[in-house]
Design a protein around this motif. Sequence first.
Motif, PDB file in Angstrom:
ATOM      1  N   ARG A 218       0.826  -1.201   0.000  1.00  0.00           N
ATOM      2  CA  ARG A 218       0.000   0.000   0.000  1.00  0.00           C
ATOM      3  C   ARG A 218       0.863   1.255   0.000  1.00  0.00           C
ATOM      4  O   ARG A 218       0.588   2.214  -0.739  1.00  0.00           O
ATOM      5  N   LEU A 219       1.911   1.276   0.815  1.00  0.00           N
ATOM      6  CA  LEU A 219       2.803   2.427   0.832  1.00  0.00           C
ATOM      7  C   LEU A 219       3.509   2.603  -0.503  1.00  0.00           C
ATOM      8  O   LEU A 219       3.718   3.732  -0.977  1.00  0.00           O
ATOM      9  N   HIS A 220       3.873   1.490  -1.128  1.00  0.00           N
ATOM     10  CA  HIS A 220       4.541   1.566  -2.424  1.00  0.00           C
ATOM     11  C   HIS A 220       3.613   2.167  -3.487  1.00  0.00           C
ATOM     12  O   HIS A 220       4.022   2.994  -4.291  1.00  0.00           O
ATOM     13  N   VAL A 221       2.363   1.746  -3.466  1.00  0.00           N
ATOM     14  CA  VAL A 221       1.402   2.277  -4.438  1.00  0.00           C
ATOM     15  C   VAL A 221       1.192   3.772  -4.216  1.00  0.00           C
ATOM     16  O   VAL A 221       1.104   4.550  -5.170  1.00  0.00           O
ATOM     17  N   LYS A 223       3.365   5.911  -2.965  1.00  0.00           N
ATOM     18  CA  LYS A 223       4.566   6.603  -3.448  1.00  0.00           C
ATOM     19  C   LYS A 223       4.570   6.666  -4.963  1.00  0.00           C
ATOM     20  O   LYS A 223       4.959   7.674  -5.558  1.00  0.00           O
ATOM     21  N   GLN A 224       4.144   5.590  -5.606  1.00  0.00           N
ATOM     22  CA  GLN A 224       4.094   5.571  -7.067  1.00  0.00           C
ATOM     23  C   GLN A 224       3.104   6.606  -7.588  1.00  0.00           C
ATOM     24  O   GLN A 224       3.390   7.321  -8.547  1.00  0.00           O
ATOM     25  N   SER A 229       2.095  11.861 -10.110  1.00  0.00           N
ATOM     26  CA  SER A 229       1.461  13.174 -10.079  1.00  0.00           C
ATOM     27  C   SER A 229       2.502  14.286 -10.188  1.00  0.00           C
ATOM     28  O   SER A 229       2.336  15.253 -10.930  1.00  0.00           O
ATOM     29  N   GLY A 230       3.619  14.138  -9.452  1.00  0.00           N
ATOM     30  CA  GLY A 230       4.673  15.134  -9.532  1.00  0.00           C
ATOM     31  C   GLY A 230       5.333  15.194 -10.900  1.00  0.00           C
ATOM     32  O   GLY A 230       5.693  16.271 -11.382  1.00  0.00           O
ATOM     33  N   HIS A 231       5.481  14.015 -11.539  1.00  0.00           N
ATOM     34  CA  HIS A 231       6.084  13.969 -12.870  1.00  0.00           C
ATOM     35  C   HIS A 231       5.198  14.675 -13.894  1.00  0.00           C
ATOM     36  O   HIS A 231       5.689  15.393 -14.775  1.00  0.00           O
ATOM     37  N   ASN A 298      16.073   5.215  -7.224  1.00  0.00           N
ATOM     38  CA  ASN A 298      15.182   6.154  -6.556  1.00  0.00           C
ATOM     39  C   ASN A 298      13.870   6.328  -7.294  1.00  0.00           C
ATOM     40  O   ASN A 298      12.882   6.727  -6.714  1.00  0.00           O
ATOM     41  N   LYS A 299      13.869   6.052  -8.588  1.00  0.00           N
ATOM     42  CA  LYS A 299      12.632   6.183  -9.342  1.00  0.00           C
ATOM     43  C   LYS A 299      11.686   5.047  -8.989  1.00  0.00           C
ATOM     44  O   LYS A 299      12.058   3.890  -9.051  1.00  0.00           O
TER      45      LYS A 299
END
Length: 400
Positions: A218-221, A223-224, A229-231, A298-299
Amino acid sequence: MIDLSNTSSMPEDEEEDNLGPRKGLAGFLGTIAVLGFFGNSLVVLAVVLYPKLRTITNVYLTSLACSDILLSLTIPWLIVGLVSPQGWPLSDESCILVAIVRFTCSGSSVWHLVAIGFNRMILITTSSETYRKIYSRANTAIILMVTWLIPFTVIIVPYAIGATELGYDDGPHLCSDIEDRPDGTENLLHTYIAGTFLTCIPLFIVLCVYLRIYVHVRLHVRKQNAWSSGHQKQQQQQQNNAVATVSSTVQDPGLTEKQIKEGTKSSERFSENNAGGAGDQSKAAHENKTKNPTAATNKPPAKKGNDLETRITKNTFYVVVGFLLCVVPYGICVLNRFGPDGTPLGQGFLLFNVCMNPIIYGTKHPHFRAAIRNIFMGRVSGPLATSNSVGPVSQTQGTA
């Protein structure tokens, strides 16, 4: 020599009345034994024939299948005692051996779920280097040995020191632990030990492990999604800057023709980069990963919800859910004494687990499903046979 007149306190006519339900349960157990034996043998055969299935996780799944095969082989002996109207017809030693094998295999199945859960957790939550260090060949063999040694020790040590007794139990008509002492009291030591170390503790560990996996995914999703969104915002800002550059270039009369052309070409290059699509982005990401591994790490990778390892982890959790669906009715039947008198109805639910795992593998597991389909179609080699090595799996592909 067994005194048949004292083997049961039930009247003879009542004993015959109970024999009918016991025969019905024996037929159900016989079906479970056949399905469990051939289904789990199919799982082992798939791992033998297709090297791609020889991953660390599947080593534990294969050992679990072997445990279920042995448990399936004890069911016919349980049926012998279940349908016999005069108690166990064979030697006492054979009944004790059946009880030891049955309890060991049942407990080993639960501890295999613990080993599989830890394997999936470490694979998903740590780096590939850490995973390979932990799951070396030697460590894998030690973990497998422990999954068998714990239940065997729990059964054999109390029996060896005389704290518990194994043999034919006239109550459920099975080769099991004998709770009734000659003085009329009950010896529930085996029940407490087996319930604690072969059911409660391992299942609690399994649930904690899969909860840890769920939180990590869940945390990974999240962050993704945040990175995506930032990209997108960054791309939009670059586009706005390019448009502003072109506008200021056109509106400023003091600029030379060469500067105007350079501003226009810069805008065109930005448009071409955006129109390149996923193929150019993938190529750039690959080049960036080659030149700068730290930045590539990091990506955020692709969403774990669609990742193969997460799918396999879900399927292994289905095995845990299947076991819970079998053990809960078993506990209810034992504690509340549901079912016809003298009929171990709860054992029918508990033993059904031996044929449930192959069904889960054959319908849910992506690699086992393809392998089993190929076996039924007579293809012993195909797209799954890609490697002949047995070693630590890859962090992303999960194959040896």
